[in-house]
Design a protein around this motif. Structure first.
Motif, mmCIF file in Angstrom:
data_model
loop_
_atom_site.group_PDB
_atom_site.id
_atom_site.type_symbol
_atom_site.label_atom_id
_atom_site.label_comp_id
_atom_site.label_asym_id
_atom_site.label_seq_id
_atom_site.Cartn_x
_atom_site.Cartn_y
_atom_site.Cartn_z
ATOM 1 N N GLN A 62 30.358 12.763 0.051
ATOM 2 C CA GLN A 62 30.569 12.524 1.337
ATOM 3 C C GLN A 62 29.490 12.311 2.375
ATOM 4 O O GLN A 62 29.602 11.661 3.416
ATOM 5 C CB GLN A 62 31.211 13.962 1.829
ATOM 6 C CG GLN A 62 32.681 14.345 1.283
ATOM 7 C CD GLN A 62 33.640 13.349 1.836
ATOM 8 O OE1 GLN A 62 34.073 12.510 1.032
ATOM 9 N NE2 GLN A 62 34.151 13.125 3.176
ATOM 10 N N SER B 122 30.168 8.019 1.272
ATOM 11 C CA SER B 122 31.084 7.628 2.345
ATOM 12 C C SER B 122 30.272 6.899 3.540
ATOM 13 O O SER B 122 30.940 5.908 3.917
ATOM 14 C CB SER B 122 31.606 9.005 2.885
ATOM 15 O OG SER B 122 32.691 9.459 1.885
ATOM 16 N N TRP C 162 39.572 12.733 1.794
ATOM 17 C CA TRP C 162 39.001 12.863 0.574
ATOM 18 C C TRP C 162 38.572 14.296 -0.034
ATOM 19 O O TRP C 162 38.451 14.293 -1.240
ATOM 20 C CB TRP C 162 37.554 11.985 0.634
ATOM 21 C CG TRP C 162 38.276 10.479 0.936
ATOM 22 C CD1 TRP C 162 38.133 9.822 1.977
ATOM 23 C CD2 TRP C 162 38.775 9.874 0.007
ATOM 24 N NE1 TRP C 162 38.530 8.391 1.611
ATOM 25 C CE2 TRP C 162 39.061 8.469 0.343
ATOM 26 C CE3 TRP C 162 39.165 9.867 -1.466
ATOM 27 C CZ2 TRP C 162 39.712 7.331 -0.126
ATOM 28 C CZ3 TRP C 162 40.004 9.032 -1.968
ATOM 29 C CH2 TRP C 162 40.262 7.654 -1.483
ATOM 30 N N GLU D 161 37.332 10.480 6.868
ATOM 31 C CA GLU D 161 37.303 10.624 5.560
ATOM 32 C C GLU D 161 37.111 12.023 5.219
ATOM 33 O O GLU D 161 37.745 12.542 3.997
ATOM 34 C CB GLU D 161 35.796 10.170 5.308
ATOM 35 C CG GLU D 161 35.642 8.524 5.294
ATOM 36 C CD GLU D 161 35.480 7.856 4.170
ATOM 37 O OE1 GLU D 161 35.172 8.594 2.936
ATOM 38 O OE2 GLU D 161 35.637 6.664 3.725
ATOM 39 N N TRP D 162 36.980 12.993 6.116
ATOM 40 C CA TRP D 162 36.950 14.360 5.761
ATOM 41 C C TRP D 162 38.401 14.937 5.915
ATOM 42 O O TRP D 162 38.416 16.438 5.293
ATOM 43 C CB TRP D 162 35.961 15.218 6.794
ATOM 44 C CG TRP D 162 34.423 14.971 6.598
ATOM 45 C CD1 TRP D 162 33.523 14.008 7.000
ATOM 46 C CD2 TRP D 162 33.700 15.985 5.682
ATOM 47 N NE1 TRP D 162 32.363 14.125 6.400
ATOM 48 C CE2 TRP D 162 32.388 15.238 5.740
ATOM 49 C CE3 TRP D 162 34.101 16.900 5.041
ATOM 50 C CZ2 TRP D 162 31.412 15.727 4.890
ATOM 51 C CZ3 TRP D 162 33.041 17.417 4.161
ATOM 52 C CH2 TRP D 162 31.774 17.035 4.166
#
Length: 202
Positions: A103, A107, A148, A144-145
């Motif tokens: 992350q 990312s 994923w 994304e948080w």
């Protein structure tokens, strides 16, 4: 008919074994990522055409998204190999370490590479890249948080390295649609008026 089904199943298993073998895995991951990014953009454009946000399908835009997807496939291929060699094991602690590194390192790199690869095809690529990153990076990174964390914990805990990218692509179709939307979203009337006002003042 059973014999034909059996032969088809054997052929399918053979194709999968070859595609995910070390010799062809990089090519497989790139093509999968390219295909999913293409599909995501096509679906987003179909929606935009249906809702009258654009008049017709933009082939060039889809090509740009496909190229960006191939770059993501290339980067993720080597990233997962590196990560699994450096952090060995599937304990809860090892999975969390991989997730955190993914992350905070991979990312942001993938998002930046997305804007960079699309900017190559645009006028004034450096200016466009700087503006896009400034305006849209945090929107995609926050998304994304949401997407994923649970997906990657499953990825790192259950799957061998060779299937990580194909799993990512299975999960990311919806995210790719959102990425295409954010990248090509037109400014609202309020934003256009504010921008025009700023330009007139200068």
């Amino acid at each position: 008919m059973p014999s034909l089904f059996s032969k088809g199943l054997i052929l399918y298993k053979t194709a999968v074994t070859v595609a995910f073998s070390p010799k062809y895995l990089l090519c497989t991951n790139i093509l999968l990522s390219m295909g999913i990014s293409t599909c995501g953009d096509v679906l987003e454009q179909m929606y935009e055409i249906e809702t009258k946000q654009q008049a017709s399908w933009d082939v060039e835009r889809t090509g740009q998204m496909a190229f960006s997807g191939s770059t993501a496939g290339y980067l993720c291929h080597y990233w997962y190999i590196f990560l699994d060699k450096r952090i060995i094991g599937k304990s809860f602690g090892m999975v969390i370490k991989k997730f955190v590194l993914d992350q905070f390192i991979c990312s942001p790199i993938i998002i930046l590479s997305f804007f960079a690869t699309v900017a190559i095809f645009e006028e004034h690529p450096i200016d466009n890249l700087t503006e896009e990153v400034s305006d849209k990076f945090w929107t995609l990174y926050k998304a994304e948080w949401v997407v994923w964390p649970p997906a990657q914990i499953i990825n790192f805990y259950l799957l061998p390295t060779r299937y990580r990218v194909v799993y990512d692509n299975t999960v990311s179709l919806g995210y790719d649609i959102y990425t295409s939307h954010i990248k090509h979203a037109k400014p609202s009337k309020e934003e256009e008026e504010e921008e025009n006002s700023d330009e007139s003042e200068t």
